[in-house]
Write a protein that holds these residues in place. Structure first.
Motif, PDB file in Angstrom:
ATOM      1  N   TRP A 162       0.816  -1.220   0.000  1.00 45.71           N
ATOM      2  CA  TRP A 162       0.000   0.000   0.000  1.00 45.71           C
ATOM      3  C   TRP A 162       0.848   1.266   0.000  1.00 45.71           C
ATOM      4  N   LYS A 163       2.080   1.168   0.428  1.00 45.78           N
ATOM      5  CA  LYS A 163       2.964   2.327   0.314  1.00 45.78           C
ATOM      6  C   LYS A 163       3.182   2.686  -1.152  1.00 45.78           C
ATOM      7  N   THR A 164       3.411   1.663  -1.985  1.00 45.75           N
ATOM      8  CA  THR A 164       3.573   1.903  -3.420  1.00 45.75           C
ATOM      9  C   THR A 164       2.285   2.415  -4.034  1.00 45.75           C
ATOM     10  N   VAL A 165       1.145   1.880  -3.608  1.00 41.22           N
ATOM     11  CA  VAL A 165      -0.149   2.374  -4.106  1.00 41.22           C
ATOM     12  C   VAL A 165      -0.276   3.862  -3.841  1.00 41.22           C
ATOM     13  N   ARG A 166       0.061   4.273  -2.616  1.00 43.23           N
ATOM     14  CA  ARG A 166      -0.071   5.696  -2.262  1.00 43.23           C
ATOM     15  C   ARG A 166       0.894   6.565  -3.070  1.00 43.23           C
ATOM     16  N   THR A 167       2.155   6.133  -3.161  1.00 45.89           N
ATOM     17  CA  THR A 167       3.132   6.967  -3.867  1.00 45.89           C
ATOM     18  C   THR A 167       2.810   7.066  -5.359  1.00 45.89           C
ATOM     19  N   GLN A 168       2.377   5.960  -5.960  1.00 47.68           N
ATOM     20  CA  GLN A 168       2.047   6.006  -7.381  1.00 47.68           C
ATOM     21  C   GLN A 168       0.781   6.813  -7.642  1.00 47.68           C
ATOM     22  N   SER A 169      -0.195   6.712  -6.761  1.00 45.75           N
ATOM     23  CA  SER A 169      -1.424   7.508  -6.904  1.00 45.75           C
ATOM     24  C   SER A 169      -1.111   8.995  -6.787  1.00 45.75           C
ATOM     25  N   HIS A 170      -0.284   9.345  -5.816  1.00 47.89           N
ATOM     26  CA  HIS A 170       0.093  10.746  -5.642  1.00 47.89           C
ATOM     27  C   HIS A 170       0.878  11.243  -6.856  1.00 47.89           C
ATOM     28  N   THR A 171       1.808  10.409  -7.348  1.00 51.22           N
ATOM     29  CA  THR A 171       2.589  10.792  -8.529  1.00 51.22           C
ATOM     30  C   THR A 171       1.682  11.016  -9.732  1.00 51.22           C
ATOM     31  N   GLY A 172       0.725  10.113  -9.941  1.00 56.81           N
ATOM     32  CA  GLY A 172      -0.194  10.246 -11.076  1.00 56.81           C
ATOM     33  C   GLY A 172      -1.025  11.507 -11.011  1.00 56.81           C
ATOM     34  N   MET A 173      -1.567  11.818  -9.835  1.00 55.53           N
ATOM     35  CA  MET A 173      -2.393  13.026  -9.714  1.00 55.53           C
ATOM     36  C   MET A 173      -1.553  14.294  -9.829  1.00 55.53           C
ATOM     37  N   ARG A 174      -0.346  14.250  -9.268  1.00 60.88           N
ATOM     38  CA  ARG A 174       0.521  15.431  -9.365  1.00 60.88           C
ATOM     39  C   ARG A 174       0.892  15.710 -10.819  1.00 60.88           C
ATOM     40  N   MET A 175       1.202  14.650 -11.563  1.00 63.41           N
ATOM     41  CA  MET A 175       1.513  14.814 -12.980  1.00 63.41           C
ATOM     42  C   MET A 175       0.314  15.370 -13.746  1.00 63.41           C
ATOM     43  N   ALA A 176      -0.889  14.938 -13.359  1.00 65.68           N
ATOM     44  CA  ALA A 176      -2.096  15.418 -14.032  1.00 65.68           C
ATOM     45  C   ALA A 176      -2.242  16.928 -13.877  1.00 65.68           C
ATOM     46  N   PHE A 177      -2.045  17.432 -12.656  1.00 68.79           N
ATOM     47  CA  PHE A 177      -2.154  18.882 -12.439  1.00 68.79           C
ATOM     48  C   PHE A 177      -0.983  19.629 -13.077  1.00 68.79           C
ATOM     49  N   LEU A 178       0.219  19.035 -13.018  1.00 71.87           N
ATOM     50  CA  LEU A 178       1.389  19.688 -13.626  1.00 71.87           C
ATOM     51  C   LEU A 178       1.232  19.844 -15.137  1.00 71.87           C
ATOM     52  N   ILE A 179       0.573  18.900 -15.776  1.00 72.99           N
ATOM     53  CA  ILE A 179       0.350  18.978 -17.219  1.00 72.99           C
ATOM     54  C   ILE A 179      -0.893  19.794 -17.541  1.00 72.99           C
ATOM     55  N   GLY A 180      -1.968  19.541 -16.801  1.00 71.99           N
ATOM     56  CA  GLY A 180      -3.259  20.134 -17.140  1.00 71.99           C
ATOM     57  C   GLY A 180      -3.361  21.628 -16.896  1.00 71.99           C
ATOM     58  N   LEU A 181      -2.863  22.112 -15.765  1.00 71.22           N
ATOM     59  CA  LEU A 181      -3.020  23.536 -15.444  1.00 71.22           C
ATOM     60  C   LEU A 181      -2.317  24.454 -16.437  1.00 71.22           C
ATOM     61  N   PRO A 182      -1.015  24.295 -16.693  1.00 71.50           N
ATOM     62  CA  PRO A 182      -0.375  25.201 -17.646  1.00 71.50           C
ATOM     63  C   PRO A 182      -0.913  25.040 -19.061  1.00 71.50           C
ATOM     64  N   SER A 183      -1.298  23.824 -19.444  1.00 69.97           N
ATOM     65  CA  SER A 183      -1.842  23.614 -20.787  1.00 69.97           C
ATOM     66  C   SER A 183      -3.156  24.368 -20.958  1.00 69.97           C
ATOM     67  N   SER A 184      -4.023  24.286 -19.952  1.00 69.63           N
ATOM     68  CA  SER A 184      -5.317  24.963 -20.034  1.00 69.63           C
ATOM     69  C   SER A 184      -5.156  26.476 -20.133  1.00 69.63           C
ATOM     70  N   VAL A 185      -4.393  27.031 -19.216  1.00 68.65           N
ATOM     71  CA  VAL A 185      -4.270  28.491 -19.160  1.00 68.65           C
ATOM     72  C   VAL A 185      -3.479  29.020 -20.361  1.00 68.65           C
ATOM     73  N   GLY A 186      -2.383  28.329 -20.695  1.00 65.95           N
ATOM     74  CA  GLY A 186      -1.570  28.776 -21.826  1.00 65.95           C
ATOM     75  C   GLY A 186      -2.338  28.737 -23.139  1.00 65.95           C
ATOM     76  N   MET A 187      -3.098  27.670 -23.371  1.00 66.07           N
ATOM     77  CA  MET A 187      -3.858  27.574 -24.615  1.00 66.07           C
ATOM     78  C   MET A 187      -4.965  28.611 -24.669  1.00 66.07           C
ATOM     79  N   SER A 188      -5.569  28.911 -23.519  1.00 68.72           N
ATOM     80  CA  SER A 188      -6.596  29.947 -23.489  1.00 68.72           C
ATOM     81  C   SER A 188      -6.010  31.309 -23.830  1.00 68.72           C
ATOM     82  N   MET A 189      -4.830  31.607 -23.272  1.00 70.40           N
ATOM     83  CA  MET A 189      -4.191  32.898 -23.544  1.00 70.40           C
ATOM     84  C   MET A 189      -3.795  33.046 -25.017  1.00 70.40           C
ATOM     85  N   LEU A 190      -3.336  31.963 -25.612  1.00 72.22           N
ATOM     86  CA  LEU A 190      -2.770  32.019 -26.965  1.00 72.22           C
ATOM     87  C   LEU A 190      -3.703  31.408 -28.010  1.00 72.22           C
ATOM     88  N   SER A 191      -5.002  31.381 -27.733  1.00 71.88           N
ATOM     89  CA  SER A 191      -5.928  30.695 -28.636  1.00 71.88           C
ATOM     90  C   SER A 191      -5.878  31.254 -30.055  1.00 71.88           C
TER      91      SER A 191
END
Length: 540
Positions: A325-354
């Motif tokens: 379960w330690k690996t489950v937690r670390t991998q889940s956290h890594t996956g969600m962190r990557m999602a926000f790291l990719i999604g937030l700048p992509s959303s805002v940047g594409m909106s600004m430069l549409s």
């Protein structure tokens, strides 16, 4: 970062970068395709895909994930025999389901073209139909490879199918556009779209051939794995029961978004014509701009979302099999962190430069068409972060055997989207803008409960600072850099490229500064570079 974390980030990296390349190729592909078949032709081309995607999802969405999960679970218990049996059973089932889907699309193409309100789509449904059985069969091979946490064959096959589509589709689209036409200023829209769609089917066939070759090469490696003889072979009946008990909820969840797009394809053009009062040519062109240009851009960064989800399912399933379960937690956290790291700048940047991004890639028939498409892209770009997080959380929950939860949350979101689309698109003053509004509500409603259940079932503590606030601060810094450069630089295609590159560099810098991202996150990239450029050793 542990070796297991680096492995999952490496899998995300491989699939994410490949998916990004494929999506960029798809965006570039639309430029010559639009020149060949016009905005109306793009609209006809796009009207076929929701039906194809829905049938494809019904046929193949759940089983590859179930294969991936069962294979990774079996291998974690040193049981390659049942892993191989699972693959063989699923391969037969997927091929049969795909063949049924192909037959349905061919037989019912007149009714399907009538449903979308465009008779020019008839030949397009026939041209894309063979891709159903091809992709279904290929998805079994991909599920087997992903279950072994080997993402490279899937990535390479995605490149082959995308590049193959481009090389083959454009000549076929041109040949189709000339069928029965003597006036050089006119094109045959129906056959032009059908030619492009037939190229898709041929590109998928090339990718399937590659996966079969890779499987034949790698099969002995799987068979040589040590077998725990205390685990008996599972009967065919029990295997099928396990496969479908996992696959059906995942399929239903995966079908919800294609079902929404399928409903949209019949609703949007008809509502624009019959409720909002637009002519068929206007309605078809608006749908083409939204589905062919805007959604195509949105799909570029969301390639990483699919990569995150595909990497998380087998990794978490294997960790659950080991009771780790330690690996489950670390991998889940890594996956969600990557999602926000990719999604937030992509959303805002594409909106600004549409506007800059659209004019960089496409030519528009009028300033009004450009303005409308830019506004649609600016609104729709915020679905990127929502969709990315929904995909990541869905992958985690599927790995945890809680696949019904993302099904229910997406079902609720899509139900609200359909209601909003039906009511908003028919209002002439809102028209096509109702579509992105509905999508924003859909993914927001899906994301919030998914986040709650991931924290509950992965036994993951809440980390608002690490998951959201730090990426948001880095995104704000990126926005400041883009705003300053855009104000100082003249508008041109070269400047658009510089703005995008500056935004990426600025976000990476601010992310490292705020510790939203660390140097450990870059190790999967740098390790591959070191391996690639390492000097060859020669033994004396």
């Amino acid at each position: 970062m542990s070796e297991k974390q680096r492995s999952i980030v490496g899998g995300m990296t491989v699939l994410g970068i490949t998916g990004l390349i494929c999506k960029i190729v798809a965006v570039l592909y639309r430029i010559p395709l639009a020149w060949l078949i016009s905005e109306q032709g793009i609209g006809t081309f796009q009207l076929v895909f929701p039906t194809y995607n829905l049938l494809l999802t019904l046929s193949s969405a759940g089983l590859p994930v179930a294969i991936s999960r069962m294979v990774s679970y079996n291998l974690a218990q040193h049981d390659p025999r049942n892993a191989q049996r699972t693959f063989r059973m699923a391969l037969v089932a997927l091929t049969i389901l795909g063949a049924v889907g192909t037959l349905l699309m061919v037989v019912f193409n007149p009714a399907l073209s009538e449903r979308v309100g465009d008779p020019e789509t008839k030949m397009g449904f026939v041209a894309i139909a063979p891709a159903l059985v091809i992709v279904c069969t290929m998805s079994a091979f991909r599920g087997l490879m992903q279950g072994q946490q080997n993402m490279f064959p899937t990535a390479i096959s995605q490149l082959i199918e995308q590049v193959g589509k481009v090389i083959i589709s454009l000549p076929l689209a041109y040949l189709g556009s000339r069928v029965g036409v003597t006036d050089t200023t006119k094109i045959n829209i129906g056959y032009a779209a059908a030619g492009a769609l037939l190229g898709n089917s041929i590109g998928e066939a090339l990718a399937l051939f590659y996966m079969i070759v890779v499987h034949r090469k790698n099969r002995p490696v799987l068979l040589r794995r040590p077998q725990n003889e205390d685990i008996p072979p599972i009967s065919r009946k029990a295997l099928m029961a396990r496969l479908f008990s996992m696959a059906i909820p995942i399929t239903l969840a995966a079908c919800i978004v294609p079902l929404s797009a399928f409903i949209d394809s019949g609703m949007v053009v008809n509502n624009l014509m019959h409720s909002a009062g637009f002519l068929q040519e206007e309605a078809r062109a608006m749908y083409g701009r939204y589905s062919g240009y805007v959604i195509n851009y949105i799909n570029v960064p969301t390639a990483f979302a699919q990569a995150i989800s595909m990497s998380l399912v087998p990794a978490i399933s294997a960790a659950v099999a080991r009771g780790d379960w330690k690996t489950v937690r670390t991998q889940s956290h890594t996956g969600m962190r990557m999602a926000f790291l990719i999604g937030l700048p992509s959303s805002v940047g594409m909106s600004m430069l549409s506007r800059e991004l659209l004019t960089f890639m496409y030519r528009f028939q009028s300033p009004e068409a450009l303005n409308q498409t830019a506004e649609l892209l600016s609104m729709s770009s915020f679905t990127i972060v929502l969709f990315t997080v929904v995909q990541a959380t869905s992958g985690i929950l599927q790995g945890l055997r809680k696949q019904r939860i993302p099904m229910y949350t997406l079902l609720l979101g899509v139900a609200l989207k359909i209601i909003m689309n039906y009511n908003l698109i028919g209002i002439r003053e809102i028209n096509i803008y109702g579509a992105p509004l509905g999508s924003l509500v859909c993914y927001l409603v899906s994301m919030l409960p998914n986040l709650y259940y991931v924290h509950k079932y992965a036994r993951l503590p809440y980390d608002l600072m690490g998951l959201f606030i730090k990426p948001a601060l880095a995104t704000a810094g990126m926005c400041g850099v883009i705003w300053l450069l855009r104000a100082a630089l003249p508008s041109s295609r070269v400047m658009t490229v510089l703005l995008v590159l500056a935004g990426i560099v600025a976000f990476a810098g601010f992310a490292l500064l705020t510790r939203a991202m660390t140097m450990d996150d870059l190790k999967p990239f740098t390790r591959r570079l070191r391996r690639r450029h390492a000097p060859v050793r020669h033994d004396d």
